[in-house]
Write an enzyme that holds these catalytic residues in place. Structure first.
Site, PDB file in Angstrom:
ATOM      1  CB  THR A   6      -1.350  -1.206   3.247  1.00 61.29           C
ATOM      2  OG1 THR A   6      -0.638  -2.303   2.521  1.00 61.29           O
ATOM      3  CG2 THR A   6      -1.730  -1.434   4.492  1.00 61.29           C
ATOM      4  CB  SER A 161     -12.410   0.091  -0.356  1.00 60.74           C
ATOM      5  OG  SER A 161     -13.823  -0.446  -0.515  1.00 60.74           O
ATOM      6  CB  CYS A 164      -7.517   5.062   0.024  1.00 63.26           C
ATOM      7  SG  CYS A 164      -6.031   4.790  -0.132  1.00 63.26           S
ATOM      8  CB  THR A 167      -7.626   1.295   0.278  1.00 59.95           C
ATOM      9  OG1 THR A 167      -6.664   1.758   1.001  1.00 59.95           O
ATOM     10  CG2 THR A 167      -8.389   0.005   1.186  1.00 59.95           C
TER      11      THR A 167
END
Length: 176
Positions: A6, A161, A164, A167
């Protein structure tokens, strides 16, 4: 093994509030799902809500938060404070492992199970593993561009994105 996942980001700018969540769910070192939906509209479409943490726990909290919204006539802040009080003091709720990010046109709030209700100074907030990257990108874009809230959220989530590992770029966006 631990579930990790998340990034949920919200930006409120120039009368628009936009929330985005990525779609990745990771279990240990394996990506289990690419298209999870971690955000939604509640409160007759006037409130955006997103979660980080256990899905089952988050759904229970979404339901309870929506009840609080109805109870308090759509007052986001009051509903958030009342949920946080219940979450902290109820023996069953205390075990729930999730963070909520909620927003309407005027307020952005993070709600935690420790009784915290945090309203950021700049109407930018994020939760989850990619939160620091998404917030940094959003703040940089706000301070240095004239992009609207949706464009800021899209670009910030893309940046998160890319940094991480929990993500992905499969982004869901809601706007009020």
């Amino acid at each position: 093994m631990e579930w990790k996942s998340t990034t949920v980001l919200v930006v409120s700018r120039n009368g628009k509030t936009v929330m985005a969540g990525d779609g990745q769910v990771t279990y240990g070192n394996t990506v289990m799902k690419h298209g999870a939906r971690k955000i939604r509209k509640i409160g007759d479409g006037q409130v955006l809500a997103g979660f980080a943490g256990s899905v089952a726990d988050a759904m229970a909290l979404f339901d309870r938060f929506e009840s609080k919204l109805k109870e308090w006539g759509g007052n986001l802040t009051k509903a958030a404070v009342e949920l946080a009080k219940d979450w902290r003091t109820d023996r069953v709720l205390r075990r729930l492992e999730a963070l909520l990010l909620v927003a309407d046109r005027d307020n952005v709030l993070i709600i935690s199970g420790t009784g915290e209700v945090v309203q950021p100074d700049d109407n930018v907030a994020a939760i989850g593993s990619g939160a620091p990257y998404a917030i940094a990108a959003a703040r940089a874009l706000i301070r240095n561009t004239d992009l609207d809230a949706r464009e800021i959220v899209e670009k910030s989530m893309q940046i998160a994105s890319e940094i991480c590992i929990y993500t992905n770029g499969n982004i869901t966006i809601e706007e009020i």
